[in-house]
Design an enzyme around this catalytic site. Sequence first.
Site, short mmCIF file in Angstrom:
data_model
loop_
_atom_site.label_atom_id
_atom_site.label_comp_id
_atom_site.label_asym_id
_atom_site.label_seq_id
_atom_site.Cartn_x
_atom_site.Cartn_y
_atom_site.Cartn_z
N HIS A 23 7.16 9.30 -8.59
CA HIS A 23 6.68 8.27 -7.65
C HIS A 23 6.34 6.97 -8.37
O HIS A 23 6.22 5.93 -7.74
CB HIS A 23 5.42 8.82 -6.95
CG HIS A 23 5.36 8.55 -5.48
ND1 HIS A 23 6.45 8.22 -4.70
CD2 HIS A 23 4.30 8.57 -4.62
CE1 HIS A 23 6.06 8.06 -3.44
NE2 HIS A 23 4.77 8.26 -3.36
N ASN A 72 0.41 4.39 -0.81
CA ASN A 72 0.44 4.18 0.64
C ASN A 72 -0.32 2.93 1.07
O ASN A 72 -0.24 2.55 2.24
CB ASN A 72 -0.14 5.40 1.36
CG ASN A 72 0.71 6.64 1.15
OD1 ASN A 72 1.75 6.61 0.50
ND2 ASN A 72 0.27 7.75 1.71
N ASP A 97 10.79 4.53 -5.83
CA ASP A 97 11.53 5.78 -5.91
C ASP A 97 12.22 6.04 -4.57
O ASP A 97 11.76 5.59 -3.52
CB ASP A 97 10.58 6.93 -6.25
CG ASP A 97 9.46 7.10 -5.23
OD1 ASP A 97 8.81 6.09 -4.89
OD2 ASP A 97 9.24 8.23 -4.76
N ASN A 118 6.29 5.42 2.37
CA ASN A 118 5.02 4.87 2.87
C ASN A 118 4.58 3.60 2.16
O ASN A 118 3.92 2.75 2.76
CB ASN A 118 3.92 5.93 2.81
CG ASN A 118 4.14 7.02 3.83
OD1 ASN A 118 4.64 6.77 4.93
ND2 ASN A 118 3.78 8.25 3.48
#
Length: 195
Positions: A23, A72, A97, A118
């Site tokens: 991530h 997020n 990613d 997100n």
Amino acid sequence: MDENLWLVVGLGNPGPGYAGNRHNVGHMVTAVLADRMRANFKNHKANASVAEGRSFPGGPKLILAKPNSFMNLSGGPVAGLLRFYSIDVSRLIVVHDELDLPFDTLKIKVGGGHGGHNGVRDIISAAGSNEFTRIRMGIGRPPGRQNAADFVLHDFSSTERTTLPIMLEDAADAIEMIAAEGVTAAQQKFHAPPA
């Protein structure tokens, strides 16, 4: 507004525990660019770590940013940096990613939806526009029945880590090319199948 100024945001999660996660590949790319520019990241009041510089003398100025928020909640820092530097959203490049691309694949696109990401969703909401460039870094799908949320929060495998540095350099090259020559030139180079 400086027409030769770009905001490059690498998405990820803050803190050393997340540093090697799939991530956090966006953070990794901005670190490569900062090394090339011999620039150091410093905390910015927009809740991000920021480094500034040029890849080559007379080249476009790049503001590299890693939001200090969790993935997020990336939108607030990005919107704050756009305002602070008076940069139009069309001069924003977001590196993130991408589960829907195989590992070691890079795709460049402008606009469109968030594709379930997100961090990108929050940036679109906070910036009030989706008309920014995305560097989508393929990390592939989780093996077997592994949950996608767990997969992205794990480090790259030992096999992947042998190829990862090349992938990061390619993404950094693509960003420099977008800033200097435009998105179309970068797409033509980096979307072409390997020779």
